[in-house]
Design a protein around this motif. Structure first.
Motif, mmCIF file in Angstrom:
data_model
loop_
_atom_site.group_PDB
_atom_site.id
_atom_site.type_symbol
_atom_site.label_atom_id
_atom_site.label_comp_id
_atom_site.label_asym_id
_atom_site.label_seq_id
_atom_site.Cartn_x
_atom_site.Cartn_y
_atom_site.Cartn_z
ATOM 1 N N GLU A 68 2.341 -4.182 -15.786
ATOM 2 C CA GLU A 68 2.307 -5.364 -14.926
ATOM 3 C C GLU A 68 2.471 -4.977 -13.463
ATOM 4 N N PHE A 69 3.393 -4.067 -13.153
ATOM 5 C CA PHE A 69 3.633 -3.653 -11.777
ATOM 6 C C PHE A 69 2.396 -2.956 -11.211
ATOM 7 N N ILE A 70 1.793 -2.089 -12.006
ATOM 8 C CA ILE A 70 0.601 -1.367 -11.544
ATOM 9 C C ILE A 70 -0.555 -2.333 -11.311
ATOM 10 N N PHE A 71 -0.765 -3.265 -12.252
ATOM 11 C CA PHE A 71 -1.871 -4.210 -12.110
ATOM 12 C C PHE A 71 -1.673 -5.099 -10.887
ATOM 13 N N MET A 72 -0.452 -5.623 -10.716
ATOM 14 C CA MET A 72 -0.204 -6.513 -9.586
ATOM 15 C C MET A 72 -0.394 -5.789 -8.269
ATOM 16 N N SER A 73 -0.007 -4.521 -8.198
ATOM 17 C CA SER A 73 -0.201 -3.749 -6.964
ATOM 18 C C SER A 73 -1.679 -3.581 -6.656
ATOM 19 N N LEU A 102 -5.666 0.312 -15.768
ATOM 20 C CA LEU A 102 -5.505 1.058 -17.022
ATOM 21 C C LEU A 102 -5.532 2.560 -16.781
ATOM 22 N N GLY A 103 -6.449 3.011 -15.908
ATOM 23 C CA GLY A 103 -6.529 4.431 -15.613
ATOM 24 C C GLY A 103 -5.283 4.948 -14.930
ATOM 25 N N MET A 104 -4.753 4.178 -13.998
ATOM 26 C CA MET A 104 -3.534 4.586 -13.307
ATOM 27 C C MET A 104 -2.346 4.582 -14.261
ATOM 28 N N ALA A 105 -2.273 3.585 -15.135
ATOM 29 C CA ALA A 105 -1.178 3.522 -16.109
ATOM 30 C C ALA A 105 -1.225 4.708 -17.054
ATOM 31 N N GLU A 106 -2.423 5.101 -17.464
ATOM 32 C CA GLU A 106 -2.566 6.261 -18.343
ATOM 33 C C GLU A 106 -2.193 7.550 -17.621
ATOM 34 N N LYS A 107 -2.598 7.650 -16.363
ATOM 35 C CA LYS A 107 -2.313 8.859 -15.579
ATOM 36 C C LYS A 107 -0.814 9.087 -15.438
ATOM 37 N N TYR A 108 -0.068 8.017 -15.185
ATOM 38 C CA TYR A 108 1.367 8.147 -14.941
ATOM 39 C C TYR A 108 2.196 7.771 -16.169
ATOM 40 N N THR A 127 -15.252 -13.121 -9.963
ATOM 41 C CA THR A 127 -16.151 -12.868 -11.083
ATOM 42 C C THR A 127 -15.435 -11.968 -12.089
ATOM 43 N N ASP A 128 -15.874 -12.045 -13.325
ATOM 44 C CA ASP A 128 -15.300 -11.169 -14.348
ATOM 45 C C ASP A 128 -15.594 -9.710 -14.048
ATOM 46 N N GLU A 129 -16.700 -9.460 -13.361
ATOM 47 C CA GLU A 129 -17.050 -8.075 -13.032
ATOM 48 C C GLU A 129 -16.004 -7.442 -12.134
ATOM 49 N N HIS A 130 -15.569 -8.176 -11.098
ATOM 50 C CA HIS A 130 -14.552 -7.626 -10.195
ATOM 51 C C HIS A 130 -13.192 -7.559 -10.882
ATOM 52 N N PHE A 131 -12.900 -8.541 -11.737
ATOM 53 C CA PHE A 131 -11.637 -8.461 -12.479
ATOM 54 C C PHE A 131 -11.629 -7.231 -13.385
ATOM 55 N N ASP A 132 -12.730 -6.989 -14.078
ATOM 56 C CA ASP A 132 -12.806 -5.825 -14.964
ATOM 57 C C ASP A 132 -12.638 -4.525 -14.180
ATOM 58 N N GLU A 133 -13.149 -4.516 -12.952
ATOM 59 C CA GLU A 133 -13.003 -3.308 -12.119
ATOM 60 C C GLU A 133 -11.538 -3.034 -11.824
ATOM 61 N N ILE A 134 -10.794 -4.073 -11.456
ATOM 62 C CA ILE A 134 -9.364 -3.908 -11.188
ATOM 63 C C ILE A 134 -8.610 -3.598 -12.483
ATOM 64 N N TRP A 135 -8.996 -4.246 -13.570
ATOM 65 C CA TRP A 135 -8.349 -4.022 -14.860
ATOM 66 C C TRP A 135 -8.507 -2.563 -15.294
ATOM 67 N N ASN A 136 -9.717 -2.037 -15.227
ATOM 68 C CA ASN A 136 -9.958 -0.656 -15.638
ATOM 69 C C ASN A 136 -9.264 0.337 -14.713
ATOM 70 N N SER A 137 -9.238 0.022 -13.427
ATOM 71 C CA SER A 137 -8.527 0.884 -12.483
ATOM 72 C C SER A 137 -7.036 0.928 -12.798
ATOM 73 N N LYS A 175 0.826 -1.206 0.000
ATOM 74 C CA LYS A 175 0.000 0.000 0.000
ATOM 75 C C LYS A 175 0.859 1.254 0.000
ATOM 76 N N THR A 176 1.973 1.220 0.729
ATOM 77 C CA THR A 176 2.831 2.410 0.770
ATOM 78 C C THR A 176 3.488 2.663 -0.581
ATOM 79 N N ILE A 177 3.714 1.607 -1.369
ATOM 80 C CA ILE A 177 4.277 1.809 -2.709
ATOM 81 C C ILE A 177 3.280 2.540 -3.599
ATOM 82 N N ILE A 178 2.017 2.121 -3.572
ATOM 83 C CA ILE A 178 0.996 2.787 -4.383
ATOM 84 C C ILE A 178 0.763 4.213 -3.909
#
Length: 484
Positions: free
Chosen positions: A292-297, A352-358, A340-350, A253-256
Motif C-alpha cells: 500500500e505504501f509503495i503504491f500510494m507513493s 508490483l515491480g518495486m515491491a518485488e525488488k525490495y 484510464t485503466d491503461e494508466h492505472f495498470d502502468e502504475i500498478w505494474n510499476s 519524491k525524496t521518500i521514494i
C-alpha cells in the motif's frame, strides 16, 4: 527593528533601545552629552512610544501619498485575516497600484484587531481605513482575498458587500493558492490517502528531528564517491510544508528516492533499548514495506507531478492571464488522460515491480469492519473482487477529485472579466461584444470613443512594424520598452 527585536529588554538599562543609543553615542558627542544628563534623558516609555507613533504616522503619510498622488488614482486592496502570537484575530490590509512608470507597487498599511471575521465587520474595517487616510473607495478596482466564504461569498461575502458600494471592484483569488486548495481536497478525499500522508510526514520528522538519527541516515546515503555536502543537497529528506500542499509532492519524491536507505536505516535502529522508539520504528517498517505504501507513493507522485509544475508556473513574475489559463487547461487535460485503466495498470505494474525488488508485502485489501447493530442501516458495504479493484477505486476517486476541483477553483468571475478586457485590447473579436462589455463596465473611467481610437491606432502601428501581439503581456512589454 530591522532584526525583528523588541525595543525593550527585561530591564530598561539592558534594553536594545538604550544599547543602540549608547553605540551611536560613541561617534556622536552631542548625543553622548545629551544621554549623560542626570535629569532629562527623554527615553522613558511614554516618550519612546510617542516617538515610535510619530515615525509610524510619517511612514503612513508617505504611503498614502504614493497611493493617491498619481495620474491614475486607481488601486486594489489586499485583505486577509489571521491570528497573532497572542491568539488575537487581526486583519492585514495592503494596497496595490501601478505607478506612472508602469511599475507594480504593494504597500502594507498595518494590522487591525477584530473580534469578529464576518463580512460586515471586515467591510467596516476596510471602510474605516479608507476614511482615515482619505482614500476614496470609488477608485478601488480590485480586492484580493483568500477563498473563505466570508471573503468570496457571492451574496453575503466581503467582495459582494464592497461591490454594492463600487460595482467595478473585481474580486481576485490567487491562482497558486487555488491550486493549493485543489491538492488539499485531493489529499483529504480518501482515508487511505490521508493515512499514507500522515505516515510519510511522521517518518520524515522521525529521521530529521534528531541530529543523531539524521547523521546516521546521511551516512547510509553516501557512496564511495559521495561527500556529505552532495548528499544533503541532492538526496536529503524534505519535511512536509505545513501550509503549502503543492510542496508536499517533492517530499514524497525524496521518500521514494531514499526508499532503500530508509528501510536499511530503520532496520538498524529497530533493536534500540528505548521501547517507545523501538515500537515507532517497527511501525514505520511495517508501513514502509507494505504494498500500500509503495503504491500510494508511485500513484500520488504520478498524478500530482503535473500539479507541482503548474504551481511553479503560476508564480512566475512574467505570467499573464492567457498563459496562466492555458497552463491550467493543459494540466487538467493531462490529468484527465490518466483516467484510464491503461494508466492505472502502468502504475500498478510499476508498484508490483518495486515491491518485488525490495521484498515488500503483497497487495491486500483492508478487512471489512463489522458495523455495530445500532448503526447498521442494512446497506451492504462495498466489496471488491480483488486488491487491484480496491486500489483502482482509490485511483479514480483521487483523479476525479483533482479534475473536478480544478474546474471549481479556476472558474472565477475575474477570469471571465479579464478575458473580455484582453480580447478587447487585442481586437480578437470582430464583433462588438468585448467592446460593449469594457465600455459598459468601466463607465466614466475612460472616454470610450478615445479609448477605442487609441486602441486601434496602437494595433495599426504595431501591424505596420510586423508586430502581432498574441496576449496582453506583449502589450505590457511594449509599454515597458517605450515608457521613457
Amino acid at each position: 527593528m530591522v532584526q525583528g527585536l523588541a525595543i525593550r529588554g527585561h530591564v530598561d538599562e539592558n534594553s536594545n533601545y538604550r544599547a543602540l543609543l549608547a553605540l551611536v553615542a560613541e561617534d556622536n558627542t552631542d548625543l553622548a552629552s545629551w544621554l549623560q544628563r542626570s535629569k532629562y534623558k527623554w527615553i522613558s516609555h511614554d516618550v519612546t512610544n510617542e516617538l515610535g507613533s510619530i515615525m509610524a504616522h510619517e511612514v503612513l503619510k508617505h504611503l498614502v501619498k504614493l497611493v493617491k498622488d498619481r495620474d491614475a488614482p486607481y488601486f486594489s486592496v489586499l485583505i486577509d485575516e489571521t491570528a497573532d502570537v497572542t491568539n488575537h484575530e487581526q486583519v492585514s490590509i495592503c494596497f496595490r497600484f501601478v505607478d506612472d512608470d508602469f511599475e507594480i507597487n504593494e504597500v502594507f498599511f498595518g494590522f487591525y484587531k477584530t473580534e469578529s471575521t464576518t463580512a460586515e465587520t471586515l467591510k467596516n474595517i476596510l471602510r474605516d481605513v479608507l476614511t482615515r487616510f482619505d482614500i476614496d473607495i470609488k477608485f478601488c478596482r480590485g480586492i484580493a482575498t483568500d477563498g473563505a466564504a466570508n471573503m468570496t461569498g457571492a451574496l453575503s461575502g466581503l467582495q459582494a458587500k464592497i461591490r454594492e458600494i463600487e460595482p467595478r471592484v473585481i474580486q481576485v483569488h490567487c491562482l497558486a493558492h487555488s491550486l493549493n486548495l485543489v491538492v488539499q481536497e485531493a489529499m483529504k478525499v480518501q482515508s487511505t490517502v490521508r493515512d499514507y500522508l500522515a505516515t510519510a510526514k511522521d517518518l520524515i520528522t522521525f529521521v530529521c528531528a534528531s541530529p543523531k538519527r539524521q547523521a546516521m541516515f546521511e551516512s547510509l546515503q553516501m557512496s564511495d564517491d559521495d561527500t556529505l555536502d552532495n548528499v544533503t543537497q541532492t538526496h536529503r529528506l524534505r519535511p512536509f510544508c505545513p501550509t503549502r500542499w503543492c510542496c508536499r509532492i517533492s517530499s514524497l519524491k525524496t521518500i521514494i528516492q531514499n526508499y532503500e536507505e530508509l528501510v536499511l536505516f530503520l532496520t538498524e535502529i529497530e533493536g534500540t533499548d528505548r521501547s517507545d522508539v523501538g515500537a515507532k520504528v517497527n511501525g514505520f517498517l511495517k508501513h514502509l514495506q507494505s504494498f500500500e505504501f509503495i503504491f500510494m507513493s508511485c500513484f500520488l507522485i504520478k498524478i500530482l507531478d503535473p500539479v507541482e509544475m503548474l504551481n511553479a508556473a503560476l508564480q512566475s513574475s512574467s505570467l499573464h492571464l492567457q498563459m496562466a489559463m492555458n497552463n491550467v487547461d493543459n494540466t487538467k487535460e493531462l490529468i484527465q488522460s490518466y483516467r484510464t485503466d491503461e494508466h492505472f495498470d502502468e502504475i500498478w505494474n510499476s508498484s508490483l515491480g518495486m515491491a518485488e525488488k525490495y521484498q515488500a508485502g503483497e497487495p491486500e485489501q483492508p478487512r471489512m469492519r463489522q458495523v455495530p447493530k445500532r448503526y447498521d442501516s442494512g446497506a451492504q458495504p462495498t466489496r471488491f473482487l480483488s486488491p487491484k479493484d480496491y486500489y483502482r477505486q482509490i485511483y479514480y476517486q483521487v483523479v476525479d477529485t483533482v479534475i473536478n476541483s480544478i474546474d471549481d477553483r479556476f472558474t472565477q468571475a475575474s477570469t471571465s472579466h479579464l478575458k473580455h478586457v484582453e480580447s478587447f485590447l487585442l481586437r480578437k473579436n470582430k464583433e462588438d461584444e468585448d467592446q460593449d462589455y469594457v465600455t459598459t463596465f468601466y463607465k466614466d473611467d475612460f472616454d470610450s470613443n478615445r479609448l477605442i481610437l487609441h486602441r486601434d491606432m496602437l494595433l495599426d502601428i504595431l501591424k505596420s512594424k510586423s508586430v502581432s501581439p498574441k496576449h496582453f503581456g506583449t502589450l505590457l512589454l511594449l509599454f515597458f520598452a517605450n515608457k521613457s
